[in-house]
Scaffold this active site. Structure first.
Site, PDB file in Angstrom:
ATOM      1  CG  ASP A  59       2.084 -27.392  22.737  1.00  0.00           C
ATOM      2  OD1 ASP A  59       1.743 -26.269  22.329  1.00  0.00           O
ATOM      3  OD2 ASP A  59       2.637 -27.568  23.846  1.00  0.00           O
ATOM      4  CE  LYS A  88      -1.501 -24.851  22.683  1.00  0.00           C
ATOM      5  NZ  LYS A  88      -0.118 -24.681  23.155  1.00  0.00           N
ATOM      6  CD  GLU A 140       6.184 -24.093  23.923  1.00  0.00           C
ATOM      7  OE1 GLU A 140       5.246 -23.326  23.669  1.00  0.00           O
ATOM      8  OE2 GLU A 140       6.114 -24.993  24.768  1.00  0.00           O
ATOM      9  NE  ARG A 142       7.589 -23.697  27.271  1.00  0.00           N
ATOM     10  CZ  ARG A 142       8.359 -24.637  27.797  1.00  0.00           C
ATOM     11  NH1 ARG A 142       9.664 -24.574  27.696  1.00  0.00           N
ATOM     12  NH2 ARG A 142       7.846 -25.647  28.442  1.00  0.00           N
ATOM     13  CD1 TRP A 167       5.029 -35.558  29.628  1.00  0.00           C
ATOM     14  CD2 TRP A 167       3.342 -34.088  29.633  1.00  0.00           C
ATOM     15  NE1 TRP A 167       5.074 -34.872  30.811  1.00  0.00           N
ATOM     16  CE2 TRP A 167       4.053 -33.950  30.855  1.00  0.00           C
ATOM     17  CE3 TRP A 167       2.236 -33.266  29.417  1.00  0.00           C
ATOM     18  CZ2 TRP A 167       3.693 -33.034  31.841  1.00  0.00           C
ATOM     19  CZ3 TRP A 167       1.873 -32.346  30.401  1.00  0.00           C
ATOM     20  CH2 TRP A 167       2.596 -32.244  31.600  1.00  0.00           C
ATOM     21  CD  GLU A 182      -0.086 -27.977  29.235  1.00  0.00           C
ATOM     22  OE1 GLU A 182       0.126 -26.775  29.479  1.00  0.00           O
ATOM     23  OE2 GLU A 182       0.519 -28.620  28.362  1.00  0.00           O
ATOM     24  NE  ARG A 192      -4.147 -21.197  25.340  1.00  0.00           N
ATOM     25  CZ  ARG A 192      -3.167 -22.016  25.645  1.00  0.00           C
ATOM     26  NH1 ARG A 192      -3.180 -22.697  26.776  1.00  0.00           N
ATOM     27  NH2 ARG A 192      -2.158 -22.196  24.827  1.00  0.00           N
TER      28      ARG A 192
END
Ligand SMILES: *[C@@H]1O[C@H](CO)[C@@H](O)[C@H](O)[C@H]1NC(C)=O
Ligand SMILES: *[C@@H]1O[C@H](CO)[C@@H](O)[C@H](O)[C@H]1NC(C)=O
Ligand SMILES: *[C@@H]1O[C@H](CO)[C@@H](O)[C@H](O)[C@H]1NC(C)=O
Ligand SMILES: *[C@@H]1O[C@H](CO)[C@@H](O)[C@H](O)[C@H]1NC(C)=O
Ligand SMILES: *[C@@H]1O[C@H](CO)[C@@H](O)[C@H](O)[C@H]1NC(C)=O
Ligand SMILES: *[C@@H]1O[C@H](CO)[C@@H](O)[C@H](O)[C@H]1NC(C)=O
Ligand SMILES: *[C@@H]1O[C@H](CO)[C@@H](O)[C@H](O)[C@H]1NC(C)=O
Ligand SMILES: *[C@@H]1O[C@H](CO)[C@@H](O)[C@H](O)[C@H]1NC(C)=O
Ligand SMILES: *[C@@H]1O[C@H](CO)[C@@H](O)[C@H](O)[C@H]1NC(C)=O
Ligand SMILES: *[C@@H]1O[C@H](CO)[C@@H](O)[C@H](O)[C@H]1NC(C)=O
Ligand SMILES: *[C@@H]1O[C@H](CO)[C@@H](O)[C@H](O)[C@H]1NC(C)=O
Ligand SMILES: *[C@@H]1O[C@H](CO)[C@@H](O)[C@H](O)[C@H]1NC(C)=O
Length: 836
Positions: free
Chosen positions: A376, A371, A404, A171, A553, A298, A331
């Site tokens: 996301d 986040k 992104e 990204r 997802w 992920e 994270r």
């Protein structure tokens, strides 16, 4: 041509590349007069690696360039001097500062009273921050007499680079890595030093240099030494380095390290392994900031591989770092693939599900990095409820300067207003004011650590991020991490002045564009909390609304023929709204009290559901997309009013991008409104959707060497079809007789500019060439490229003020190249004031 003359007349400044960012130290215009500034600089630490010494050098360089005044380094002379140093050094040299000064960790005191400039840091880094603040004042011609202390709001003010060891950047839209190439650390660290300087100037204190999707080979002795060189380069700027770790490194056969058969975080061998590697790193980098870990996320390995908790995984590193004073940023971006047929499945619940039960189990030097929203980096998300569910755990917010999902730096999107929707959000914990920014600063729960991380994927491009205007996001990130209550408009004005000069018209115009940019992007991408309707399975750039659904997802919209939105209520949905404290939960549970801009995030409703504005959901979608694209048309026009006031290189490069954005916002608009028009069957009350009287579809023209091509996704072509040359070596032609009334038109051509070929085009009217262009935007735009005809490659180019007579023959010749078959979608004829 017009531009050339303009520049010749006004004799504009030298071209600038953008490399200096906001630290250009441009000379003040001769029209300004200013009071005298001390000619002596007293630097209270002359060790070359000290940030205090760096501060002295910056002051000398800045004052020389901004004011044209030479300053000399002196010692011991407090009159008519600029004194820079730590508080301890100041006090031991001059005694106490006259005023009482409240300095906290890394803060500074700045006084310009009585022609003595005192720049006193709580530590060495603080002194450098104070020097940059003073220089920022001078560069903005602010000579006011000030005396104040400034302290950072939170200790963690980090940047995350997503750089890979092979030199690519995940990204990343500003070229290759400044840190890595071919598996190792680059030799020439000039850009690394320049980056550290930019970061220090806005108070950033650490950079994690490699991708969270990490590679174990960063831990080889050779790379540890390279890390040491980077740390040595950044240390004079007070910027520490950190590393992202691959959880399974012990079994990865890292060159020079033992190779184990397990990476179980509770295995004694694994504990010893990480302790040993950490000791080796600290031997080379005694002030390493710490580690950043993405684990069990992920597809990445992590503690869950061994049925251990995420806290056990985080504490493995915390214990290795603890003797050295390092921190683990762990994270919270952990989630599983889900089944959409399960109405109650919800990826937005994942972070709370995984982390809330572990509250209190993380070591003191662990900070959970969350986040801003639960999915996301979407164009709008509610504040992550995890901020309100960890009472005994340090927390940091993860923001993204890299765009992104947000236009990838080829669309102008000034992000701080978006960030503020989260930082200023009141979680109402125990029914009391509990702003996210207070939680992450550690105030709400009395935590020792916390703060800010942002993904900032600068690259070797001389603009750093791939676009001049996107640097405002980087600057503002540092300013907000230092003080999240600062006004984001004022921050942008400061940045504009430092970057483009003091002309008030320039500052106002660019700031006005910036403030309009996020609302415009939200309008033409995804509204009402439905998320950025981009292609989540490919490049995260252009439109592709159906890619959100029918996969695991969990970024679902659940759009069908009558309804859309995620039911996240407790009463009938995924239960997500119940993960907020009671007052906020009650607000989101109820459709009446849910703000319109998050309606579809929380509720599954009919397209005909009425909003508070009185419009239906579907009509709001249509109207917002038309409004957003219309605003985006004005950015290039506003920028053009600054011709002659900005140096040529930066002016032209940014103009290219803003013109591109104008065209691509129409691609976005049409794709989204057509998609929902088709699926809902509900007409646009204003009759715009599906009605394009000013267009000529390429597939309806006379084709010679061109064939029709069904584009996928279909709504990313006008009327679903484009044309492509039927061989990729020979020129094709499309032609038609024009039936528009004679007059002057702006002619737009929509085509596809794919990666892997540079097609050439020529447009003729009555056999006379009126325009030619190439499909070469890959050389000018940094976004993730596409090798298909789709919403990412779709583009519009516009040729202004062309005389057309009824009955004229229009022809476009296309010469294919590489894999790019000179694709054409439609031609549009726009009279003044018309946008189609
Ligand atoms: C001067 O700077 C060096 C390098 O940063 C540091 O180690 C030293 O403690 C500083 N000296 C004083 C007196 O602050
Ligand atoms: C990349 O590194 C390998 C060794 O790891 C070396 O053989 C190769 O020549 C290098 N390639 C370049 C382009 O430097
Ligand atoms: C190092 O890089 C800088 C800027 O990227 C360049 O100006 C300089 O010439 C390079 N130095 C060497 C020794 O290659
Ligand atoms: C640390 O790792 C090095 C390199 O693998 C090895 O030689 C050394 O024995 C290890 N030390 C300990 C205490 O495990
Ligand atoms: C390291 O160990 C892992 C697991 O035991 C094994 O699969 C791998 O091949 C080994 N790598 C090397 C370079 O020995
Ligand atoms: C995982 O750990 C939990 C609790 O420690 C235990 O109850 C469970 O049986 C374990 N599962 C496996 C597959 O080992
Ligand atoms: C309640 O949930 C079901 C799915 O379990 C869904 O079909 C239905 O539309 C929802 N009802 C309301 C009123 O949202
Ligand atoms: C907090 O607010 C909720 C929702 O408004 C209410 O139900 C609850 O009684 C309040 N709790 C306290 C302690 O006031
Ligand atoms: C949605 O529309 C359907 C008819 O299409 C209707 O039966 C239903 O009551 C509507 N739901 C709401 C919440 O308005
Ligand atoms: C364009 O050129 C072609 C071939 O030279 C000729 O047949 C045709 O009449 C010309 N068309 C116009 C409108 O001049
Ligand atoms: C920087 O990126 C822009 C946009 O991709 C490109 O036009 C330009 O050539 C690049 N310049 C450098 C020096 O890499
Ligand atoms: C035509 O396309 C094919 C496949 O996409 C490619 O292999 C070939 O090199 C292209 N030919 C030319 C002349 O570009």
């Amino acid at each position: 041509m017009r531009l050339l003359t303009f520049f010749a007349v006004f004799g504009l400044a030298l071209a600038e590349t953008g490399l200096d960012g906001w630290l250009r130290y441009a000379p003040l215009p001769a029209s300004i007069s200013w009071p005298s500034v001390p000619k002596h600089i007293v630097v209270l630490n002359t060790t070359k690696t000290s940030p205090v010494y760096t501060a002295g050098q910056e002051l000398q360089r800045g004052i020389q360039n901004i004011l044209g005044q030479s300053c000399h380094f002196s010692s011991g002379k407090p009159d008519e001097s600029i004194i820079v140093g730590t508080l301890d050094a100041y006090v031991s040299t001059y005694g106490n500062i006259s005023q009482s000064v409240d300095l906290k960790d890394e803060g500074f005191w700045l006084s310009t009273e009585n022609n003595i400039v005192q720049i006193v840091g709580q530590n060495e880094r603080g002194a450098l921050y104070g020097a940059f603040e003073y220089l920022s004042m001078l560069a903005q011609a602010n000579f006011s007499s000030v005396a104040y202390a400034s302290n950072p709001d939170a200790p963690i003010r980090w940047v995350n680079q997503w750089d890979n060891l092979d030199g690519s950047i995940e990204r990343g839209y500003g070229g290759a890595s400044i840190f890595f190439s071919n598996g190792t650390i680059v030799n020439n660290l000039t850009r690394v030093a320049e980056y550290a300087r930019l970061l220090a100037s806005v108070g950033i204190n650490a950079v994690v240099i490699n991708n969270v999707n990490a590679n174990a080979s960063i831990l080889s002795p050779q790379n540890i030494d390279g890390l040491g060189r980077i740390a040595d380069t950044m240390r004079p700027y007070g910027v520490q380095v950190g590393l992202s770790l691959y959880f399974a490194s012990p079994t990865s056969g890292v060159q020079g390290q033992a190779n184990l058969t397990t990476f179980d975080p509770l295995d004694p061998q694994v504990i010893t392994w990480w302790g040993n590697v950490t000791d080796q790193i600290y031997e080379r980098v005694p002030d390493l900031a710490g580690y950043l870990v993405k684990a069990s996320s992920e597809g990445q390995p992590g503690p869950i591989t061994y049925n251990r908790t995420l806290a056990q995984g985080a504490n493995l590193f915390a214990k290795a770092l603890q003797p050295h004073g390092g921190r683990v940023l762990f994270r919270a971006f952990v989630y599983n693939q889900l089944n959409e047929s399960d109405w109650k499945a919800d990826r937005a619940n994942a972070a709370v599900d995984f982390f809330k039960p572990l509250d209190g189990e993380f070591d003191e030097n662990v900070v959970v990095q969350i986040k801003y929203g639960p999915i996301d980096f979407q164009v709008r998300e509610p504040a992550s409820p995890l901020f309100a569910n960890l009472f005994h755990t340090n927390a940091a917010i993860e923001l993204e300067v890299t765009q992104e999902y947000l236009g990838q730096q080829t669309h102008l999107v000034y992000l701080p207003p978006l960030w503020n929707t989260v930082l200023d959000f009141d979680m109402r914990i125990d029914n009391k004011t509990s702003l996210v920014r207070d939680i992450i600063a550690g105030r709400t729960f009395n935590r020792s650590l916390g703060g800010y991380a942002a993904v900032v994927n600068v690259g070797t491009n001389q603009t750093w991020l791939g676009s001049h205007l996107s640097m405002a996001n980087c600057y503002a990130y540092g300013r907000l991490a230092w003080n999240p209550t600062e006004d984001t408009t004022k921050i942008h004005e400061d940045w504009s002045r430092l970057t483009f000069g003091l002309d008030q018209n320039v500052v106002d115009t660019i700031t006005h564009m910036a403030l309009e940019s996020w609302p415009a992007y939200e309008n033409y991408s995804g509204n009402l909390g439905i998320q950025t309707l981009t292609d989540i399975l490919y490049t995260h750039f252009g439109p592709n609304p159906q890619s959100q659904d029918n996969n695991g997802w969990g970024q679902w919209t659940r759009a069908d023929h009558t309804t859309m939105g995620m039911d996240r209520t407790v009463s009938n949905g995924t239960g997500y709204s119940g993960t907020y404290p009671p007052e906020v939960a009650a607000m989101y549970e109820n459709i009446e009290s849910t703000p319109d801009n998050l309606l579809l995030w929380f509720h599954h409703v009919n397209y005909t559901q009425k909003l508070k504005s009185g419009k239906t959901v579907i009509q709001h979608f249509y109207d917002a997309h038309y409004a957003g694209a219309e605003t985006a048309q004005t950015f290039a026009q506003q920028w053009q009013t600054l011709a002659g006031k900005i140096d040529r290189q930066r002016f032209d490069e940014q103009l290219y991008q803003l013109r591109y954005q104008a065209g691509h916002s129409i691609v976005w608009r049409d794709a989204i409104v057509n998609f929902y028009h088709n699926i809902s069957g509900i007409a646009d009350e204003s009759g715009r959707v599906g009605n394009h009287p000013h267009r000529i579809e390429a597939e309806s023209m006379t084709l010679n060497g061109y064939i029709p091509y069904a584009v996928s996704p279909p709504e990313t072509a006008s009327d679903y079809y484009a044309v492509v040359t039927n061989e990729n070596s020979t020129t094709g032609s499309v032609s038609t007789t024009l039936h528009f009334p004679s007059g002057t038109y702006d002619i737009g051509v929509n085509f596809y500019d794919m990666y892997g070929g540079i097609s050439q085009y020529e447009m003729l009217i009555n056999n006379k060439t009126i325009a030619s262009w190439t499909g070469d935007s890959e050389n000018y735009l940094g976004h993730t490229p596409s090798i298909y005809l789709d919403g990412h490659s779709a583009r519009r180019i516009t040729f202004a003020d062309i005389e057309v007579k009824e009955g004229d023959i229009l022809e476009i010749l296309g010469i294919p190249n590489g894999i790019e078959p000179a694709p054409l979608d439609y031609i549009v004829f726009l009279q003044k004031g018309v946008l189609d």
